[in-house]
Design an enzyme around this catalytic site. Structure first.
Site, mmCIF file in Angstrom:
data_model
loop_
_atom_site.group_PDB
_atom_site.id
_atom_site.type_symbol
_atom_site.label_atom_id
_atom_site.label_comp_id
_atom_site.label_asym_id
_atom_site.label_seq_id
_atom_site.Cartn_x
_atom_site.Cartn_y
_atom_site.Cartn_z
ATOM 1 N N SER A 1 -42.248 -81.947 -77.902
ATOM 2 C CA SER A 1 -41.463 -83.020 -77.288
ATOM 3 C C SER A 1 -42.400 -84.097 -76.771
ATOM 4 O O SER A 1 -43.212 -83.846 -75.878
ATOM 5 C CB SER A 1 -40.629 -82.480 -76.125
ATOM 6 O OG SER A 1 -40.249 -83.566 -75.284
ATOM 7 N N HIS B 1 -39.754 -83.712 -81.539
ATOM 8 C CA HIS B 1 -38.557 -83.765 -80.698
ATOM 9 C C HIS B 1 -38.622 -85.028 -79.831
ATOM 10 O O HIS B 1 -39.561 -85.220 -79.062
ATOM 11 C CB HIS B 1 -38.531 -82.501 -79.840
ATOM 12 C CG HIS B 1 -37.315 -82.329 -79.000
ATOM 13 N ND1 HIS B 1 -36.146 -81.751 -79.468
ATOM 14 C CD2 HIS B 1 -37.074 -82.631 -77.689
ATOM 15 C CE1 HIS B 1 -35.253 -81.697 -78.485
ATOM 16 N NE2 HIS B 1 -35.782 -82.228 -77.394
ATOM 17 N N ASP C 1 -36.783 -87.139 -76.953
ATOM 18 C CA ASP C 1 -35.803 -87.010 -75.874
ATOM 19 C C ASP C 1 -35.288 -88.379 -75.449
ATOM 20 O O ASP C 1 -36.036 -89.205 -74.925
ATOM 21 C CB ASP C 1 -36.449 -86.318 -74.669
ATOM 22 C CG ASP C 1 -36.578 -84.824 -74.882
ATOM 23 O OD1 ASP C 1 -35.552 -84.196 -75.212
ATOM 24 O OD2 ASP C 1 -37.688 -84.287 -74.716
ATOM 25 N N MET D 1 -32.751 -90.430 -73.052
ATOM 26 C CA MET D 1 -31.998 -90.293 -71.795
ATOM 27 C C MET D 1 -31.462 -91.649 -71.363
ATOM 28 O O MET D 1 -32.173 -92.649 -71.444
ATOM 29 C CB MET D 1 -32.914 -89.742 -70.708
ATOM 30 C CG MET D 1 -33.612 -88.453 -71.091
ATOM 31 S SD MET D 1 -34.677 -87.891 -69.749
ATOM 32 C CE MET D 1 -35.364 -86.405 -70.502
ATOM 33 N N HIS E 1 -32.852 -85.887 -79.561
ATOM 34 C CA HIS E 1 -32.031 -85.153 -78.595
ATOM 35 C C HIS E 1 -31.378 -86.183 -77.677
ATOM 36 O O HIS E 1 -32.022 -86.750 -76.796
ATOM 37 C CB HIS E 1 -32.932 -84.187 -77.805
ATOM 38 C CG HIS E 1 -32.231 -83.401 -76.763
ATOM 39 N ND1 HIS E 1 -32.896 -82.675 -75.790
ATOM 40 C CD2 HIS E 1 -30.908 -83.200 -76.518
ATOM 41 C CE1 HIS E 1 -32.019 -82.069 -74.998
ATOM 42 N NE2 HIS E 1 -30.806 -82.382 -75.408
ATOM 43 N N MET F 1 -29.492 -87.176 -74.833
ATOM 44 C CA MET F 1 -28.966 -86.826 -73.505
ATOM 45 C C MET F 1 -28.324 -88.080 -72.928
ATOM 46 O O MET F 1 -28.830 -88.705 -71.996
ATOM 47 C CB MET F 1 -30.106 -86.299 -72.630
ATOM 48 C CG MET F 1 -30.610 -84.927 -73.078
ATOM 49 S SD MET F 1 -32.225 -84.544 -72.379
ATOM 50 C CE MET F 1 -33.252 -85.421 -73.544
ATOM 51 N N MET G 1 -30.078 -75.250 -73.943
ATOM 52 C CA MET G 1 -30.982 -75.779 -72.908
ATOM 53 C C MET G 1 -31.409 -74.634 -71.985
ATOM 54 O O MET G 1 -30.568 -73.872 -71.507
ATOM 55 C CB MET G 1 -30.294 -76.867 -72.079
ATOM 56 C CG MET G 1 -30.027 -78.180 -72.809
ATOM 57 S SD MET G 1 -31.490 -78.976 -73.546
ATOM 58 C CE MET G 1 -32.569 -79.174 -72.129
ATOM 59 N N GLY H 1 -33.267 -83.674 -68.231
ATOM 60 C CA GLY H 1 -33.565 -84.858 -67.439
ATOM 61 C C GLY H 1 -35.058 -85.078 -67.238
ATOM 62 O O GLY H 1 -35.515 -86.211 -67.172
ATOM 63 N N PHE H 2 -35.791 -83.986 -67.154
ATOM 64 C CA PHE H 2 -37.222 -84.105 -66.884
ATOM 65 C C PHE H 2 -38.005 -83.035 -67.633
ATOM 66 O O PHE H 2 -37.513 -81.915 -67.802
ATOM 67 C CB PHE H 2 -37.492 -83.969 -65.381
ATOM 68 C CG PHE H 2 -36.793 -85.032 -64.573
ATOM 69 C CD1 PHE H 2 -37.400 -86.264 -64.355
ATOM 70 C CD2 PHE H 2 -35.507 -84.816 -64.086
ATOM 71 C CE1 PHE H 2 -36.734 -87.260 -63.647
ATOM 72 C CE2 PHE H 2 -34.831 -85.813 -63.378
ATOM 73 C CZ PHE H 2 -35.449 -87.025 -63.155
ATOM 74 N N GLY I 1 -41.428 -80.525 -67.850
ATOM 75 C CA GLY I 1 -42.227 -79.782 -66.880
ATOM 76 C C GLY I 1 -41.463 -78.902 -65.914
ATOM 77 O O GLY I 1 -42.023 -78.451 -64.919
ATOM 78 N N ASP J 1 -35.027 -75.351 -75.374
ATOM 79 C CA ASP J 1 -35.629 -76.580 -74.863
ATOM 80 C C ASP J 1 -35.686 -76.531 -73.339
ATOM 81 O O ASP J 1 -34.654 -76.474 -72.680
ATOM 82 C CB ASP J 1 -34.784 -77.773 -75.346
ATOM 83 C CG ASP J 1 -35.387 -79.115 -74.966
ATOM 84 O OD1 ASP J 1 -36.504 -79.154 -74.418
ATOM 85 O OD2 ASP J 1 -34.719 -80.145 -75.222
ATOM 86 N N GLY J 2 -36.904 -76.562 -72.824
ATOM 87 C CA GLY J 2 -37.103 -76.614 -71.376
ATOM 88 C C GLY J 2 -37.915 -75.438 -70.870
ATOM 89 O O GLY J 2 -37.479 -74.293 -70.958
ATOM 90 N N GLY J 3 -39.111 -75.714 -70.402
ATOM 91 C CA GLY J 3 -39.954 -74.655 -69.841
ATOM 92 C C GLY J 3 -40.475 -73.679 -70.877
ATOM 93 O O GLY J 3 -40.804 -72.544 -70.549
ATOM 94 N N GLY K 1 -42.858 -79.480 -74.523
ATOM 95 C CA GLY K 1 -43.419 -80.759 -74.094
ATOM 96 C C GLY K 1 -44.725 -80.555 -73.365
ATOM 97 O O GLY K 1 -45.810 -80.680 -73.942
HETATM 98 C C1 DX5 Z 1 -35.601 -81.930 -70.916
HETATM 99 C C2 DX5 Z 1 -35.894 -82.374 -72.334
HETATM 100 C C3 DX5 Z 1 -36.956 -81.532 -72.919
HETATM 101 C C4 DX5 Z 1 -38.302 -81.705 -72.252
HETATM 102 C C5 DX5 Z 1 -39.024 -80.397 -72.342
HETATM 103 O O1 DX5 Z 1 -34.681 -82.781 -70.357
HETATM 104 O O2 DX5 Z 1 -34.732 -82.252 -73.131
HETATM 105 O O3 DX5 Z 1 -37.066 -81.705 -74.326
HETATM 106 O O4 DX5 Z 1 -39.084 -82.716 -72.802
HETATM 107 O O5 DX5 Z 1 -40.184 -80.473 -71.583
HETATM 108 P P1 DX5 Z 1 -40.998 -79.187 -71.180
HETATM 109 O O6 DX5 Z 1 -41.393 -78.484 -72.416
HETATM 110 O O7 DX5 Z 1 -42.162 -79.770 -70.434
HETATM 111 O O8 DX5 Z 1 -40.112 -78.352 -70.301
HETATM 112 ZN ZN ZN Z 2 -35.073 -82.205 -75.395
#
Ligand code: DX5
Ligand code: ZN
Length: 218
Positions: A5, A30, A32, A34, A63, A65, A135, A140-141, A143, A173-175, A195
């Site tokens: 990402s 990927h 993102d 937003m 993606h 959002m 998810m 939204g963010f 990390g 996706d996420g963490g 990411g």
């Molecule tokens: C979250 C995004 C993710 C994000 C993942 O809102 O949809 O794609 O970039 O970031 P990491 O891998 O750092 O959790």
């Molecule tokens: Zn994403």
């Protein structure tokens, strides 16, 4: 399959970094998007996809959002997107949009859902989609910490996909990183968005990719 990402990338070196992860074995990029409404943050639009298109030959997955994804589909397709992922939360009946993305736009379609959406809600649409994006944080963010309850949700999703459309990919996706990727794979995921674990890695993106690829295979 690993989908780095770019949200976590240093944007002053975006092209270079995308080349690096492509070479290191990334399966897709990927992106993102937003809108500051569906999620409390703003990120990037179609110009970024357009800029990256000549940089890599692997698919670019977007993606979305955003509250009103229908407004932006054409723009992302023109810019060179290969897969469009829209959120179930904003589509009371996603079928017309799924059909539009596949038939009229000729692109792959993914349906995403947040950690508080019952997994069963996606069941009626599984047979029509290419990818289900579970998810593993609230979007939204980058990390954020992986939500551990996601593993149980993945097992449920895997069972539903087995019954309705085994070819449908299961993306997380996420963490996602060295500590979580193997558990997600064991629970049924086969596409891993990462990411910060890639672009924020101390050892650099290429080495991080190598580790993640190995861990996902285990
Ligand atoms: C979250 C995004 C993710 C994000 C993942 O809102 O949809 O794609 O970039 O970031 P990491 O891998 O750092 O959790
Ligand atoms: Zn994403």
């Amino acid at each position: 399959m690993i989908a780095p990402s770019i949200l976590a990338a240093d944007f002053s070196k975006l092209g270079e970094l995308v080349r690096e992860v492509t070479k290191a074995g990334a399966d897709r990029i990927h992106v993102d998007v937003m809108d500051g409404h569906f999620v409390p943050n703003l990120s990037m639009g179609a110009v970024v996809v357009e800029g990256l298109r000549p940089v890599t030959t692997i698919p670019l997955e977007v993606h979305l959002m955003v509250e009103d994804p229908g407004r932006f589909l054409d723009g992302f397709v023109k810019a060179g997107a290969d897969t469009l992922i829209v959120h179930l939360e904003v589509l009371p009946d996603p079928r017309p949009m799924v059909e539009h993305i596949k038939k009229a736009l000729g692109k792959k379609v993914g349906l995403a859902f947040n950690p508080d959406m019952p997994v069963e809600r996606i069941e009626p649409y599984l047979k029509d989609i290419d990818l289900a994006l579970c998810m593993t944080v609230f979007p939204g963010f980058g990390g954020q910490a992986f939500i551990p309850e996601s593993l149980e949700r993945l097992r449920k999703l895997k069972a539903l996909i087995g019954a309705h459309n085994p070819a449908c990919e299961i993306e997380v996706d996420g963490g996602i990183g060295a500590k979580t990727i193997a558990d997600c794979a064991a629970a049924g995921a086969n596409v891993f968005v990462a990411g910060s674990a890639v672009f924020g890695a101390k050892q650099g993106p290429a080495a991080a990719m190598k580790d993640l690829i190995a861990l996902a295979k285990q």
